[in-house]
Design an enzyme around this catalytic site. Structure first.
Site, PDB file in Angstrom:
ATOM      1  N   HIS A   1       0.814  -1.206   0.000  1.00 19.31           N
ATOM      2  CA  HIS A   1       0.000   0.000   0.000  1.00 19.31           C
ATOM      3  C   HIS A   1       0.854   1.266   0.000  1.00 19.31           C
ATOM      4  O   HIS A   1       0.318   2.371  -0.075  1.00 19.31           O
ATOM      5  CB  HIS A   1      -0.964   0.007   1.191  1.00 19.31           C
ATOM      6  CG  HIS A   1      -0.312   0.071   2.535  1.00 19.31           C
ATOM      7  ND1 HIS A   1       0.052  -1.042   3.253  1.00 19.31           N
ATOM      8  CD2 HIS A   1       0.064   1.119   3.303  1.00 19.31           C
ATOM      9  CE1 HIS A   1       0.586  -0.682   4.403  1.00 19.31           C
ATOM     10  NE2 HIS A   1       0.614   0.637   4.462  1.00 19.31           N
TER      11      HIS A   1
ATOM     12  N   ASP B   1       1.267  -7.799   1.498  1.00 18.48           N
ATOM     13  CA  ASP B   1       1.519  -6.363   1.675  1.00 18.48           C
ATOM     14  C   ASP B   1       3.017  -6.046   1.600  1.00 18.48           C
ATOM     15  O   ASP B   1       3.618  -5.603   2.579  1.00 18.48           O
ATOM     16  CB  ASP B   1       0.950  -5.909   3.020  1.00 18.48           C
ATOM     17  CG  ASP B   1       0.739  -4.402   3.073  1.00 18.48           C
ATOM     18  OD1 ASP B   1       0.978  -3.738   2.042  1.00 18.48           O
ATOM     19  OD2 ASP B   1       0.342  -3.895   4.128  1.00 18.48           O
TER      20      ASP B   1
ATOM     21  N   SER C   1       4.730   4.679   9.658  1.00 17.27           N
ATOM     22  CA  SER C   1       5.685   3.613   9.935  1.00 17.27           C
ATOM     23  C   SER C   1       5.493   2.417   9.017  1.00 17.27           C
ATOM     24  O   SER C   1       6.199   1.419   9.161  1.00 17.27           O
ATOM     25  CB  SER C   1       5.571   3.168  11.395  1.00 17.27           C
ATOM     26  OG  SER C   1       4.297   2.606  11.642  1.00 17.27           O
TER      27      SER C   1
END
Length: 650
Positions: free
Chosen positions: A183, A214, A297
């Site tokens: 993402h 991811d 983060s």
């Protein structure tokens, strides 16, 4: 009774009356005070201090004492003498102002008590070779960690346009490869830069993003980093263990560099859910620790004390300190292929699996003989894979059912996600033999393996300021529909005139079916500029309800083109599409029939035919305009020239 922090409230104990004070013990343990002025020695003339075998200092009464040396006679330096004085405060000060010493608070002792001299201590190196320490580890690691600022320039698939910040870290300094989250790398067109710790900035080019998991990779030019020696962080997925102390280093909360501590608590957590219609990971374990990471983060390395990355930070809980990390097993495989410039094969049967412990599998009907063999073959495992859902229209649709327990694939026992994906990724275009346990029976079935790239969009069409792409596996999984079809990622001017907002799926245009982007582009080329045509669509929130709306074909305000992503370079290549044909006079004026009003309203019959209803759409917001669509009344002031008077907004 609870306080504001929902912590149990405890009333501090009241001091005992003098008459009820406990008798003086034979031995008294002295604690180091927190703060305060150091008083002079308060030992009684006959008291002395010695040290027992456990290393504690004891106050010995007069009857059992020997003569004690003074501090000067004992040769205690002034520095140690003051600390020794401070130890005596615990005897005379109330205990509620004295805190228990920690390991780092252990007071210094004199050379006689410690059994070692100051000169011997001065020669011991602080950073002893071979002994791991966080300080040198983090000093090396932060040179490989970058803060990322990116701008998504087009809405696409599950992503929307906008700016964001994140984190990445160098995994190959020579090739210029940076690892981050999917993402962050983003399937949509983006413009991204990486900022190193010395504030050198380089341009980033996304080169790979996984269709499901991811993670993804950026590429940069290592030659553009001129003032710092580049280094890589090694990926070590095998080192992740429960109880391991970790550090999450990255651009947490947009602070460029934050170091968050934690301890790995779980290695088998289910993948986090970020919401329906959003990107979600599945068919993998996640690691979990209470490190309290937040926005920015994403993509941070999860480091061990030796500076190796054991996981990739991906998300966190909104109402707790829990953070979720992606394991690195599949990342290591993808990195090796990206280094060699090869495509990363990803196979699928469009089914979602979940890992269930044996007690839950027994409720699904798991045979005890199968459980016994699995426990014997995989003694460290505590469960097996079960089918959660089979995607509608996918290869597994009609074969697998929810609750099926996976026993073996191609005759090989499989109980975890990595083994499952190894087989799927290496069998694209082939058929696998799947053995499952359903209820109280065993079933064997043959299922074809599909290339996941075929159901992951890499093209979109810009029409009237809007963007459409094919329905992806991510969107289809979230809403339980089939992949394919034309998904509205951004409505723009043309689609907005038909109220085809983001999250709509277009079924047909002007009665021409549009199962994919090519059919949609062909249907547009057959339209006439300025015409009004019907389109059939449905909303993802209500896929069972289709509706027909009217769309204004005015594509000349914006470019009509298709963009295709180059998987090798990461660039998007545009090509113009055939626009709707502009036919002068294609829209003929029509005379409307006006009903006659009652005789009592006879004067209104003369005004009634002059009133009109206006529906006005604008392609751009200019000069303080707040909306792109206005509707309201007007009246004809010149029927020969066709002039209508209305308010300014309309």
């Amino acid at each position: 009774m609870n306080n504001e922090d929902n912590q149990p409230y405890r009333k501090p104990p009241s001091p005992l009356p003098v008459s009820r004070q406990p008798p003086s013990p034979l031995f008294t343990y002295h604690q180091r005070p927190r703060t305060g002025v150091i008083p002079p020695p308060l030992l009684s003339p006959g008291a002395a201090e010695v040290k027992d075998q456990a290393g504690r200092r004891l106050s010995i009464p007069e009857g059992v004492r020997r003569r004690s040396l003074t501090y000067a006679e004992a040769g205690i330096p002034a520095r140690r003498r003051s600390l020794a004085y401070a130890d005596l405060m615990a005897v005379f000060y109330p205990p509620n102002i004295i805190r228990q010493p920690t390991v780092t608070d252990t007071p210094f002792e004199c050379a006689e008590w410690e059994g070692v001299s100051d000169s011997a201590l001065s020669h011991i190196p602080i950073d002893e070779p071979g002994v791991a320490s966080w300080e040198p580890t983090l000093e090396r690691a932060i040179k490989s960690i970058v803060s990322i600022k990116a701008q998504c320039v087009r809405s696409f698939d599950t992503e929307t346009s906008g700016t964001y910040t994140a984190t990445g870290f160098v995994v190959d300094a020579q090739a210029g490869l940076i690892l981050s989250n999917r993402h962050v790398v983003n399937p949509a067109p983006i413009v991204a830069q990486a900022i190193f710790v010395n504030y050198e900035e380089v341009e980033l080019q996304p080169v790979y993003r996984d269709p499901v998991h991811d993670f993804g990779f950026f590429r940069f030019d290592p030659k553009k980093v001129k003032f710092m020696q580049l280094d890589s962080i090694r990926l070590a997925p095998q080192k992740a263990k429960v109880g391991m102390e970790i550090r999450v280093v990255g651009n947490d909360a947009g602070e460029k560099l934050s170091i968050l501590a934690g301890t790995l608590a779980r290695l088998d957590r289910a993948a986090p859910e970020y919401g329906v219609g959003q990107y979600n990971d599945f068919n993998t374990f996640y690691l979990q620790a209470a490190s309290g990471t937040s926005g920015g983060s994403s993509g941070s390395p999860v480091l061990d004390i030796y500076g190796d990355a054991v996981a990739l930070n991906a998300g966190g809980a909104t109402k707790a300190a829990s953070s979720f990390y992606l394991p690195l097993s599949r990342i290591v495989r993808a990195l090796d292929l990206v280094r060699r410039g090869e495509q990363v094969p990803r196979g699928t049967i469009q089914a979602e699996f979940e890992y269930l412990p044996y007690d839950e599998l027994r409720r699904l009907g798991l045979d005890m003989d199968i459980e016994s063999k699995m426990r014997e073959t995989f003694p460290e495992s505590q469960g097996m894979l079960s089918v959660c859902t089979a995607q509608r229209g996918g290869p597994a649709d009609g074969s697998l059912q929810s609750g099926d327990i996976v026993v073996a694939i191609n005759g090989k026992p499989v109980i975890e996600f990595v083994g499952l994906e190894d087989i799927l990724d290496s069998s694209i275009g082939q058929t696998v033999h799947l053995s499952v346990w359903r209820g109280n029976k065993a079933y064997d079935m043959h299922i074809g393996i599909q290339d996941m790239c075929d159901i992951t969009p890499s093209r979109f069409i810009e029409i009237g300021g809007g963007v459409v792409n094919e329905v992806s596996y991510q969107v289809a999984r979230g809403y339980g529909i089939q992949t394919g079809g034309v998904y509205v990622a951004s409505s723009g001017h043309v689609l907005g005139s038909a109220s085809a907002w983001r999250g709509s799926v277009i079924v047909s245009v002007n009665n021409i079916a549009t199962p994919n982007l090519d059919a949609f582009a062909s249907a547009l080329s057959q339209l006439s500029e300025g015409s009004r045509v019907p389109i059939r669509l449905f909303s993802l929130e209500k896929p069972y309800r289709q509706k027909v709306v009217i769309m204004n074909v005015t594509t000349h305000w914006h470019a009509l083109r298709m963009a295709t992503r180059d998987e090798c370079t990461g660039y998007w290549n545009y090509r113009d599409l055939d626009p709707p044909v502009l036919r002068i006079g294609a829209v003929d004026p029509q005379t409307a029939s006006v009903p006659q009003l009652p005789a009592t309203l006879a004067p209104a019959n003369k005004v009634w035919p002059s009133l009109v209803y206006l529906d006005f759409h604008i392609p751009y917001l200019v000069d303080g305009m707040k909306n792109t669509q206005f509707a309201g009344p007007g009246f004809i002031v010149d029927k020969e020239q066709g002039y209508i008077a209305c308010d300014r907004d309309t």
